[in-house]
Design a protein around this motif. Structure first.
Motif, PDB file in Angstrom:
ATOM      1  N   ASN A   1       0.831  -1.197   0.000  1.00 51.79           N
ATOM      2  CA  ASN A   1       0.000   0.000   0.000  1.00 51.79           C
ATOM      3  C   ASN A   1       0.872   1.257   0.000  1.00 51.79           C
ATOM      4  N   GLU A   2       1.946   1.219   0.753  1.00 56.54           N
ATOM      5  CA  GLU A   2       2.878   2.353   0.789  1.00 56.54           C
ATOM      6  C   GLU A   2       3.528   2.573  -0.568  1.00 56.54           C
TER       7      GLU A   2
ATOM      8  N   ASP B   1       0.876   4.094  -2.842  1.00 61.49           N
ATOM      9  CA  ASP B   1       0.636   5.466  -2.394  1.00 61.49           C
ATOM     10  C   ASP B   1       1.762   6.389  -2.869  1.00 61.49           C
TER      11      ASP B   1
ATOM     12  N   LYS C   1       1.355   9.439  -5.549  1.00 56.88           N
ATOM     13  CA  LYS C   1       1.547  10.805  -5.070  1.00 56.88           C
ATOM     14  C   LYS C   1       2.788  11.490  -5.658  1.00 56.88           C
TER      15      LYS C   1
ATOM     16  N   TYR D   1      -6.340  -0.789  -2.784  1.00 56.73           N
ATOM     17  CA  TYR D   1      -5.997   0.627  -2.599  1.00 56.73           C
ATOM     18  C   TYR D   1      -7.120   1.533  -3.099  1.00 56.73           C
TER      19      TYR D   1
END
Length: 113
Positions: free
Chosen positions: A5-6, A9, A13, A65
C-alpha cells in the motif's frame, strides 16, 4: 499501511499521471490497458505505466488501494480517475482533457473531431 500500500501510495503521489495496467505502455497485455495507453499517447500525456502482472501482491494491492475491482486504473495528481470505460467515456466527451488541464497536466494531443 502495508508495504504494498505504501509503494502504491508513493507512486500515485509522486507522479502526476500513473496508469496501473496489465503489461507496459509499449506492450499492453490486455485490450483495456491498451485502450487507455492509446488515449494517453494520443493526448501526449507524460505518464508512468506500472505493470501489475509483474507482481501478484501489486495486482491485488491496487484493487484494495482504490476499492476498484479491475485494472487498468488511472490516477491523476494522486486521485483515482477510473478504469478503461470511464477513461474512454471521459475522453470521448472531452472531460478527460479538461480534467488533466485543470490538474495542471499539459495535454498536447489533437482535439477530437
Amino acid at each position: 499501511m502495508s508495504g504494498m500500500n505504501e509503494f502504491i501510495d508513493n507512486e500515485v503521489k509522486n507522479n502526476d499521471v500513473v496508469l496501473f495496467m496489465k503489461g507496459t505502455p509499449d506492450f499492453p497485455q490486455c485490450g483495456f490497458s491498451g485502450q487507455v495507453v492509446q488515449i494517453l499517447n494520443y493526448l501526449g500525456i507524460d505518464y508512468k505505466g506500472i505493470n501489475v502482472l509483474a507482481d501478484d501482491d501489486l495486482r491485488q494491492g491496487i484493487k484494495d488501494y482504490s476499492n476498484w475491482p479491475t485494472v487498468p486504473q488511472l490516477y491523476v495528481k494522486g486521485e483515482f480517475v477510473g478504469g478503461c470505460d470511464i477513461v474512454r467515456e471521459m475522453f470521448q466527451q472531452g472531460e478527460l482533457q479538461t480534467h488533466l488541464t485543470e490538474k495542471g497536466v499539459p495535454v498536447s494531443g489533437k482535439a477530437i473531431a
